[in-house]
Design a protein around this motif. Sequence first.
Motif, PDB file in Angstrom:
ATOM      1  N   VAL A 272       0.853  -1.194   0.000  1.00 32.84           N
ATOM      2  CA  VAL A 272       0.000   0.000   0.000  1.00 32.84           C
ATOM      3  C   VAL A 272       0.888   1.244   0.000  1.00 32.84           C
ATOM      4  N   GLY A 273       0.554   2.188  -0.860  1.00 29.17           N
ATOM      5  CA  GLY A 273       1.321   3.431  -0.898  1.00 29.17           C
ATOM      6  C   GLY A 273       2.456   3.399  -1.911  1.00 29.17           C
ATOM      7  N   THR A 274       2.768   2.207  -2.444  1.00 32.38           N
ATOM      8  CA  THR A 274       3.804   2.156  -3.480  1.00 32.38           C
ATOM      9  C   THR A 274       3.164   2.459  -4.825  1.00 32.38           C
ATOM     10  N   THR A 275       3.965   2.938  -5.768  1.00 31.08           N
ATOM     11  CA  THR A 275       3.410   3.307  -7.073  1.00 31.08           C
ATOM     12  C   THR A 275       3.229   2.069  -7.939  1.00 31.08           C
ATOM     13  N   GLY A 276       2.351   2.180  -8.915  1.00 35.79           N
ATOM     14  CA  GLY A 276       2.160   1.116  -9.890  1.00 35.79           C
ATOM     15  C   GLY A 276       1.343  -0.059  -9.375  1.00 35.79           C
ATOM     16  N   VAL A 277       0.521   0.168  -8.344  1.00 42.42           N
ATOM     17  CA  VAL A 277      -0.341  -0.904  -7.857  1.00 42.42           C
ATOM     18  C   VAL A 277      -1.567  -1.001  -8.764  1.00 42.42           C
ATOM     19  N   LYS A 278      -1.864  -2.204  -9.241  1.00 45.21           N
ATOM     20  CA  LYS A 278      -3.004  -2.381 -10.144  1.00 45.21           C
ATOM     21  C   LYS A 278      -4.313  -2.339  -9.343  1.00 45.21           C
ATOM     22  N   PRO A 279      -5.413  -1.912 -10.016  1.00 44.28           N
ATOM     23  CA  PRO A 279      -6.699  -1.815  -9.310  1.00 44.28           C
ATOM     24  C   PRO A 279      -7.083  -3.113  -8.606  1.00 44.28           C
ATOM     25  N   LYS A 280      -6.806  -4.256  -9.260  1.00 42.03           N
ATOM     26  CA  LYS A 280      -7.173  -5.541  -8.669  1.00 42.03           C
ATOM     27  C   LYS A 280      -6.406  -5.771  -7.361  1.00 42.03           C
ATOM     28  N   GLN A 281      -5.116  -5.426  -7.371  1.00 37.08           N
ATOM     29  CA  GLN A 281      -4.298  -5.579  -6.158  1.00 37.08           C
ATOM     30  C   GLN A 281      -4.803  -4.651  -5.061  1.00 37.08           C
ATOM     31  N   LEU A 282      -5.190  -3.450  -5.495  1.00 34.81           N
ATOM     32  CA  LEU A 282      -5.658  -2.455  -4.524  1.00 34.81           C
ATOM     33  C   LEU A 282      -6.927  -2.960  -3.825  1.00 34.81           C
ATOM     34  N   ALA A 283      -7.830  -3.545  -4.618  1.00 34.52           N
ATOM     35  CA  ALA A 283      -9.073  -4.067  -4.048  1.00 34.52           C
ATOM     36  C   ALA A 283      -8.777  -5.175  -3.047  1.00 34.52           C
ATOM     37  N   ALA A 284      -7.820  -6.044  -3.408  1.00 37.27           N
ATOM     38  CA  ALA A 284      -7.449  -7.137  -2.495  1.00 37.27           C
ATOM     39  C   ALA A 284      -6.859  -6.569  -1.205  1.00 37.27           C
ATOM     40  N   ALA A 285      -6.048  -5.522  -1.349  1.00 35.66           N
ATOM     41  CA  ALA A 285      -5.424  -4.907  -0.176  1.00 35.66           C
ATOM     42  C   ALA A 285      -6.481  -4.306   0.736  1.00 35.66           C
ATOM     43  N   GLN A 286      -7.471  -3.625   0.094  1.00 40.33           N
ATOM     44  CA  GLN A 286      -8.528  -3.012   0.912  1.00 40.33           C
ATOM     45  C   GLN A 286      -9.316  -4.070   1.665  1.00 40.33           C
ATOM     46  N   LYS A 287      -9.542  -5.191   0.993  1.00 38.71           N
ATOM     47  CA  LYS A 287     -10.289  -6.271   1.632  1.00 38.71           C
ATOM     48  C   LYS A 287      -9.504  -6.810   2.838  1.00 38.71           C
ATOM     49  N   ALA A 288      -8.193  -7.015   2.653  1.00 31.32           N
ATOM     50  CA  ALA A 288      -7.364  -7.544   3.741  1.00 31.32           C
ATOM     51  C   ALA A 288      -7.332  -6.573   4.925  1.00 31.32           C
ATOM     52  N   LEU A 289      -7.250  -5.277   4.621  1.00 27.81           N
ATOM     53  CA  LEU A 289      -7.214  -4.283   5.698  1.00 27.81           C
ATOM     54  C   LEU A 289      -8.530  -4.262   6.452  1.00 27.81           C
ATOM     55  N   LYS A 290      -9.618  -4.421   5.704  1.00 27.60           N
ATOM     56  CA  LYS A 290     -10.937  -4.436   6.337  1.00 27.60           C
ATOM     57  C   LYS A 290     -11.069  -5.633   7.278  1.00 27.60           C
ATOM     58  N   GLU A 291     -10.558  -6.778   6.809  1.00 23.80           N
ATOM     59  CA  GLU A 291     -10.599  -7.978   7.656  1.00 23.80           C
ATOM     60  C   GLU A 291      -9.799  -7.772   8.939  1.00 23.80           C
ATOM     61  N   LEU A 292      -8.641  -7.130   8.770  1.00 20.46           N
ATOM     62  CA  LEU A 292      -7.806  -6.870   9.959  1.00 20.46           C
ATOM     63  C   LEU A 292      -8.550  -5.963  10.939  1.00 20.46           C
ATOM     64  N   GLU A 293      -9.169  -4.920  10.402  1.00 22.65           N
ATOM     65  CA  GLU A 293      -9.917  -4.000  11.267  1.00 22.65           C
ATOM     66  C   GLU A 293     -11.002  -4.732  12.046  1.00 22.65           C
ATOM     67  N   GLU A 294     -11.709  -5.631  11.347  1.00 20.64           N
ATOM     68  CA  GLU A 294     -12.788  -6.354  12.025  1.00 20.64           C
ATOM     69  C   GLU A 294     -12.235  -7.242  13.139  1.00 20.64           C
ATOM     70  N   GLU A 295     -11.112  -7.874  12.842  1.00 16.68           N
ATOM     71  CA  GLU A 295     -10.526  -8.739  13.862  1.00 16.68           C
ATOM     72  C   GLU A 295     -10.037  -7.912  15.057  1.00 16.68           C
ATOM     73  N   GLN A 296      -9.476  -6.744  14.757  1.00 17.81           N
ATOM     74  CA  GLN A 296      -8.995  -5.873  15.840  1.00 17.81           C
ATOM     75  C   GLN A 296     -10.154  -5.405  16.720  1.00 17.81           C
ATOM     76  N   LYS A 297     -11.284  -5.155  16.062  1.00 17.34           N
ATOM     77  CA  LYS A 297     -12.453  -4.725  16.830  1.00 17.34           C
ATOM     78  C   LYS A 297     -12.902  -5.829  17.792  1.00 17.34           C
ATOM     79  N   LYS A 298     -12.918  -7.061  17.278  1.00 17.18           N
ATOM     80  CA  LYS A 298     -13.302  -8.196  18.133  1.00 17.18           C
ATOM     81  C   LYS A 298     -12.313  -8.368  19.276  1.00 17.18           C
ATOM     82  N   ARG A 299     -11.043  -8.187  18.951  1.00 13.53           N
ATOM     83  CA  ARG A 299     -10.029  -8.349  19.998  1.00 13.53           C
ATOM     84  C   ARG A 299     -10.192  -7.290  21.084  1.00 13.53           C
TER      85      ARG A 299
END
Length: 392
Positions: A272-299
Motif C-alpha cells: 500500500v502506498g507504493t506506485t504502480g499498484v493495479k486496481p485488482k491488487q488495490l481491491a485485495a489490499a482493501q479487503k485484507a485491511l478491512k478484515e484486519l480492522e474487524e478482527e482488531q475490533k473483536k479483539r
Amino acid sequence: MTTETAAPGVWADLVGQPRAVATLQRAVIEGRHAMSHAWLITGPPGSGRSNAARAFAAALQCPNHGDGTCQHCRSTLSGAHPDVTLLQTERLSIGVDEVRELIQTASLRPGVGRYQIIVIEDADRLTDPAADALLKAIEEPPARTVWLLCAPTPDDVLVTIRSRCRKLSLRTPPDAAVAELLIRRDGIDPSTAAFAARAAQGHIGRARALARNEAARNRRHAVLQIPGRLRDIGSCLNAAEHLVESGKEEAARQTAELDARERAALETALGVGTTGVKPKQLAAAQKALKELEEEQKKRATRMVRDQLDFALTELTGFYRDVLSAQIAAEVPLINAEAAETITALARRTTPEKTLACIDAILQCRTDIEGAVNPLLAMEALMLTLGGPFRGR
Ligand SMILES: [Zn+2]
C-alpha cells in the motif's frame, strides 16, 4: 520434609511445577521410550504453559539435556533457534494457512538441532479447518519432529487432536514460588514480590504486572474499595459504570499500539502506498485491511472482557477472605491490606450471604463471557453485592 528446589538450567523459571518438570526431564533423558511426537501442555492462565514448552524445546535440543548455558538452550529460550518454530498470536484465531506453513516447516529435517520442534502457544484458537490440517500432520510425523501444543484445558482442543497428544498439566503455582521468581528473574524486592504473588493468586504474568506497574496496583486497590462503598442503588450503579469504563480505558491503551503496528505491517506486506499498484491488487489490499480492522475490533471487545475478568477475580478473592474471616478459617488473607473492610463486612453479614456474593460474581463472569452487555452484568452484580449494606 520435602523441599522444592528449583530445577536447574532451562527449567529454572518453571516455578512450582516439580512434577511436570520431572516428566519432561525424563522424556528428554530417556529419549525415544519416554518421548512423544506431540504433546499437549495445559494449565490455568498464568501458570507457565508457554514457558514450559520453551524449556522443553530447549532441553530437547541441548546436548546436555537442558543445561541452560549452551547455544541451543539460549537461542531456544530467546526464540531464535533455527529448529524451533514458535507460533504466538495476538489474534483471536489461528487459520489453516498458518498451520499449513507450520506443517511445511515440520516436514524438514532439523538443521543444527536434534529435533524439528513446532510450538503452538494458543492451540485453543485453531479454527476447525486448521485443526483438521494439523491432525493429519501429527498422525504421521517425521521421526525427528515434535509438536508442542499449549491450551488452558484439554477440552479446549478438538478431541481428535488431544487423543493423539501426550498430556502434561501444570498446576497453579504456589505464592512462594511465584514470589521467588519475581525476586530472582525480575529483580523485584521481596516484600513487593510477596504482595504481588499473593494478590495475583497464582497468575505469574499478573503478579509481574502488579509488582512492576503502579497503575495496575492502583486499579486493583480501587476494585477492593468497592464492596465497602456499596451503600445504596446509586452507589451500586456508579461502581458498575466506573468498573466498565476503567476496563475500557485500559483495554484501549493496550490495543492502540498493537493495532497500529499490525496495520503498518500489513500495509507494507500489501505494498500500500507504493506506485504502480493495479486496481485488482488495490481491491485485495482493501479487503485484507478491512478484515484486519474487524478482527482488531473483536479483539478490543475481548480485552475489555479480560480487564473486567481481572476485577472479578479480585472481588472473588475479597469475598473469599470475608468468608474465611466468618468461619474463622486458619488461612492467610489474599487481601491482607484490606483486612479492616473484610473484618467489618464479615461481622455484619453471614457466611450464607457471602457465598451468595461469590455465586453472583461467578454468574457475572459467565454472563460477560457469554456476551451479555458488560454494564448490565456489572450492575446486576453490584446490586447483589450491595444487598447487605442497604437498609442499614
Ligand atoms: Zn544446553
